[in-house]
Design a protein around this motif. Structure first.
Motif, mmCIF file in Angstrom:
data_model
loop_
_atom_site.group_PDB
_atom_site.id
_atom_site.type_symbol
_atom_site.label_atom_id
_atom_site.label_comp_id
_atom_site.label_asym_id
_atom_site.label_seq_id
_atom_site.Cartn_x
_atom_site.Cartn_y
_atom_site.Cartn_z
ATOM 1 N N VAL A 121 0.840 -1.204 0.000
ATOM 2 C CA VAL A 121 0.000 0.000 0.000
ATOM 3 C C VAL A 121 0.874 1.252 0.000
ATOM 4 C CG1 VAL A 121 -1.677 1.317 1.335
ATOM 5 C CG2 VAL A 121 -1.966 -1.139 1.065
ATOM 6 N N LEU A 122 1.958 1.211 0.778
ATOM 7 C CA LEU A 122 2.861 2.359 0.843
ATOM 8 C C LEU A 122 3.472 2.651 -0.533
ATOM 9 C CD1 LEU A 122 3.694 4.076 3.291
ATOM 10 C CD2 LEU A 122 5.887 2.881 3.261
ATOM 11 N N ILE A 123 3.923 1.594 -1.222
ATOM 12 C CA ILE A 123 4.490 1.774 -2.564
ATOM 13 C C ILE A 123 3.432 2.369 -3.494
ATOM 14 C CG2 ILE A 123 5.370 0.581 -4.607
ATOM 15 C CD1 ILE A 123 6.678 -1.435 -2.709
ATOM 16 N N ALA A 124 2.224 1.805 -3.422
ATOM 17 C CA ALA A 124 1.152 2.264 -4.308
ATOM 18 C C ALA A 124 0.885 3.750 -4.107
ATOM 19 C CB ALA A 124 -0.116 1.459 -4.059
ATOM 20 N N ILE A 125 0.781 4.161 -2.845
ATOM 21 C CA ILE A 125 0.435 5.557 -2.569
ATOM 22 C C ILE A 125 1.601 6.488 -2.893
ATOM 23 C CG2 ILE A 125 -0.147 7.164 -0.711
ATOM 24 C CD1 ILE A 125 -2.456 5.460 -1.765
ATOM 25 N N THR A 126 2.825 6.040 -2.568
ATOM 26 C CA THR A 126 3.993 6.879 -2.859
ATOM 27 C C THR A 126 4.129 7.119 -4.353
ATOM 28 O OG1 THR A 126 5.010 5.603 -1.100
ATOM 29 C CG2 THR A 126 6.388 7.208 -2.187
ATOM 30 N N ALA A 127 3.795 6.093 -5.154
ATOM 31 C CA ALA A 127 3.911 6.263 -6.601
ATOM 32 C C ALA A 127 2.748 7.072 -7.150
ATOM 33 C CB ALA A 127 3.970 4.889 -7.277
ATOM 34 N N ALA A 128 1.528 6.818 -6.630
ATOM 35 C CA ALA A 128 0.339 7.411 -7.236
ATOM 36 C C ALA A 128 0.087 8.844 -6.768
ATOM 37 C CB ALA A 128 -0.888 6.545 -6.953
ATOM 38 N N ALA A 129 0.410 9.154 -5.495
ATOM 39 C CA ALA A 129 0.035 10.462 -4.949
ATOM 40 C C ALA A 129 0.689 11.638 -5.700
ATOM 41 C CB ALA A 129 0.328 10.521 -3.455
ATOM 42 N N VAL A 166 -11.964 6.137 -18.144
ATOM 43 C CA VAL A 166 -11.853 4.765 -18.628
ATOM 44 C C VAL A 166 -11.039 3.932 -17.648
ATOM 45 C CG1 VAL A 166 -10.965 3.294 -20.456
ATOM 46 C CG2 VAL A 166 -12.105 5.421 -21.036
ATOM 47 N N LEU A 167 -9.923 4.491 -17.178
ATOM 48 C CA LEU A 167 -9.056 3.774 -16.240
ATOM 49 C C LEU A 167 -9.829 3.383 -14.975
ATOM 50 C CD1 LEU A 167 -6.091 2.898 -15.932
ATOM 51 C CD2 LEU A 167 -5.698 4.968 -14.623
ATOM 52 N N ALA A 168 -10.724 4.297 -14.516
ATOM 53 C CA ALA A 168 -11.477 4.033 -13.295
ATOM 54 C C ALA A 168 -12.412 2.848 -13.450
ATOM 55 C CB ALA A 168 -12.267 5.273 -12.896
ATOM 56 N N SER A 169 -12.805 2.530 -14.687
ATOM 57 C CA SER A 169 -13.782 1.463 -14.870
ATOM 58 C C SER A 169 -13.124 0.132 -15.235
ATOM 59 C CB SER A 169 -14.785 1.864 -15.947
ATOM 60 O OG SER A 169 -14.112 1.991 -17.170
ATOM 61 N N PHE A 213 -6.225 -5.271 -14.319
ATOM 62 C CA PHE A 213 -5.014 -4.663 -13.769
ATOM 63 C C PHE A 213 -4.013 -5.750 -13.406
ATOM 64 C CE2 PHE A 213 -7.641 -0.879 -13.043
ATOM 65 C CZ PHE A 213 -6.750 0.101 -13.448
ATOM 66 N N GLY A 214 -4.524 -6.877 -12.890
ATOM 67 C CA GLY A 214 -3.645 -7.988 -12.547
ATOM 68 C C GLY A 214 -2.914 -8.514 -13.773
ATOM 69 N N CYS A 218 -1.576 2.218 -10.262
ATOM 70 C CA CYS A 218 -2.384 2.500 -11.463
ATOM 71 C C CYS A 218 -3.867 2.468 -11.126
ATOM 72 C CB CYS A 218 -2.104 1.471 -12.553
ATOM 73 S SG CYS A 218 -0.398 1.398 -13.072
ATOM 74 N N MET A 219 -4.259 1.526 -10.245
ATOM 75 C CA MET A 219 -5.672 1.391 -9.887
ATOM 76 C C MET A 219 -6.177 2.561 -9.056
ATOM 77 S SD MET A 219 -6.646 -2.409 -8.746
ATOM 78 C CE MET A 219 -8.348 -2.049 -8.434
ATOM 79 N N ALA A 220 -5.321 3.020 -8.119
ATOM 80 C CA ALA A 220 -5.766 4.060 -7.188
ATOM 81 C C ALA A 220 -5.708 5.458 -7.825
ATOM 82 C CB ALA A 220 -4.912 4.023 -5.920
#
Lengths: 278, 292
Positions: free
Chosen positions: A66-74, A104-107, A113-114, A140-142
């Motif tokens: 989760v930390l990686i995801a948020i650090t990359a996405a934020a 589109v990405l949100a849907s 994504f997997g 990418c998902m968040a």
């Protein structure tokens, strides 16, 4: 008149039904989960494929992903949101293109994504089954959620701020840094919480990006098992794993409730603040 | 008259740099979707190259290791479970939104909304697990084996119900207040007002919400994977075990190689195409809403 009465009765019945199913689900999870949950469960390593022992390495792996995801996405999300609200006209072609591709990405379903994460991060970029691959896939998902909340937050900052800043000869960067971002901070924080909640709840995108290994991860290139994947594995592949799965599910639900409540609280706080400032 | 070289509203040098940087980030965010399409296509290309599309529906069975690629049973399972869930969740979700808007006293409405928001936050793996341990045995008592299309539909309904309720709630909030006052002034009963004024006025928003939710139901993986039994077959009754397209990808990706793996990516591509079609329809209705 009879029709009106019938409709009222039906609608109350549906509301009652939804609430009772919710309570049933929650009490079920609480009763079965509490039976197994203890401090030892949280700090021990899993034994016997997870039937006994705890979930410590799994909690650590989940936190890292989760930390990686948020650090990359934020940062990426914030930059995109700032561009959309402050640096492009609402009708501009580029802005519309970005917004549309984010819709589109949100849907896109999580299993897609997997697949993408497996093909792109694991194989093409050579990261293998690792926490890093899983985290980046979740980033990418968040991303669409983070951008959407940040855009709403920035758009609701009063235009007076922008005009006053321009009148004082501030650069737009300075106005952004000193006025607009602080004004939008609660919305940004709420969006961050929603993103964390979305990432923490995810399973399908992680099975073939971060993998199944339930050892304590030594680095972010190690494979690691997220909490949701642990629940899935115990329920489907481990006979006699239900008790442990219940406890893990309870931990996950409680974590997500805490995060979502925080997000809702921040949003409420932010909306109240807005009304006062007018 | 002095003409300064820079208009006060034009960008300064710092701002130019920042804008370029932001543009780069935005481009990167927008590129993810394209990257997904690109990689899904390139990974499924090996199989699409030498297997004609019709064989995905006309082969004898799904045995990808032997070169048989019939996805029709899984397609029917996906479509039936989605259809069932939408048919159940739509009236329930609309009723739930009507309840919190027009029927519940304010305090109760707040609580009801909070419950719906919390339900929306429960992860799909937990719904699946609860369905497996609680709902499946109940359905199994009616008719074994319990893990079946029906259980899948019920769990899926529960999962998408909050989304339907939340989107309908938003659509109802958009109905202009003057409509309601007009209806009350005409002496309409509450249900006449709702069925004759509120629902028609919110129709576009509701349809758009349902389309988006259908997309979510089509793509849902974990919950349905855990409760539907995962037997590749055309269901003959609600109590048959089925395997959806998403469940098939999740189950077989772990060991799939070569053409088998490519076939799984191809099913993913097909799934994505269906979801994108639904999103476009939803977008169409939403645009209708803005203009109307």
């Amino acid at each position: 008149m009879a029709k009106n009465f019938l409709a009222t009765a039906m609608i109350w019945l549906v509301a009652l039904l939804i609430s009772s199913v919710f309570l049933y689900l929650l009490s079920d999870m609480l009763i079965h989960g509490m039976a197994r949950l203890s401090l030892a469960y949280l700090v021990d390593a899993p034994l016997d494929a997870g039937r006994s022992g705890g979930i410590a390495p799994i909690i650590v792996a989940t936190a890292i992903i989760v930390l990686i995801a948020i650090t990359a996405a934020a940062p990426l999300g914030l930059a995109t949101a700032v561009l959309l609200t402050e640096f492009t006209r609402q009708k501009s072609g580029f802005g519309r293109f970005v917004e549309h591709s984010l819709d589109v990405l949100a849907s896109v379903p999580s299993i897609i994504f997997g697949l993408f994460g497996n093909a792109f991060f694991c194989l093409y970029l050579g990261l293998g089954f690792s926490l890093l691959s899983g985290g980046l896939t979740l980033a990418c998902m968040a991303l669409p959620i983070l951008i959407r909340t940040a855009v709403e937050g920035l758009r609701s900052a009063p235009d007076d701020y922008r005009l006053a800043a321009a009148a004082l000869g501030m650069t737009r960067s300075a106005a952004l840094l000193h006025l607009l971002l602080p004004a939008a901070a609660p919305a940004l924080a709420a969006g961050l919480m929603l993103g964390i909640g979305r990432a923490g709840a995810e399973t399908a995108a992680l099975i073939f990006t971060s993998g199944y290994v339930d050892r304590m991860p030594a680095s972010w290139f190690d494979s690691g098992r997220a909490l949701s994947v642990h629940i899935y594995d115990l329920a489907m592949n481990v006979p006699g794993g239900d008790a442990s799965a219940h406890a893990a599910a309870l931990v996950l639900i409680l974590l997500l409730f805490a995060i979502n409540s925080l997000a809702m609280g921040l949003t409420r706080h932010w909306q109240r603040g807005r009304i006062h400032s007018i | 008259m002095t003409l300064s070289r820079h208009n006060i509203l034009s960008l300064s040098h710092t701002d130019e740099i920042l804008a370029a940087l932001l543009r780069l980030c935005a481009l990167l965010s927008a590129a993810i979707v394209i990257l997904i399409l690109l990689f899904l296509s390139s990974e499924s290309w090996p199989v699409l190259q030498h297997v004609p599309l019709t064989r995905f529906l006309s082969d004898a069975s799904w045995h990808p290791t032997q070169g048989l690629y019939n996805i029709a049973p899984m397609l029917s399972a996906t479509l039936l479970s989605t259809l069932g869930a939408i048919l159940l969740a739509t009236p329930l979700g609309i009723a739930s939104a009507l309840f919190s808007h027009y029927y519940a006293p304010p305090a109760l409405a707040t609580w009801h909304r909070r419950i719906i928001a919390l339900l929306a936050g429960i992860p799909s793996v937990v719904y699946g697990f609860w369905g497996l341990t609680t709902l499946a045995p109940l359905v199994g008592r009616l008719h074994p084996p319990g893990v079946s299309l029906l259980t899948g539909i019920l769990v899926l309904t529960l999962m998408i119900l909050p989304t339907v309720a939340l989107t309908v709630d938003a659509a109802l909030a958009g109905v202009p207040n003057v409509y309601l006052r007009g209806a009350v002034a005409l002496g309409m009963s509450r249900w006449t007002m709702i069925s004759g004024v509120v629902l028609p006025a919110a129709r576009s928003g509701i349809t758009s919400g349902i389309m988006l939710t259908t997309g979510r139901a089509l793509g849902e993986t974990m919950a349905i994977l855990m409760v539907a039994g995962n037997v590749v077959q055309h269901p003959h009754s609600l109590f048959d075990s089925v395997r959806t397209l998403t469940a098939n990808i999740a189950l077989e990706m772990a060991y799939a190689m070569g053409d088998h793996r490519a076939a799984l990516f191809a099913t993913g591509l097909a799934l994505l195409a269906m979801v994108l079609l639904l999103v476009s329809i939803a977008e169409f209705f939403r645009r209708d809403l803005v203009h109307g």
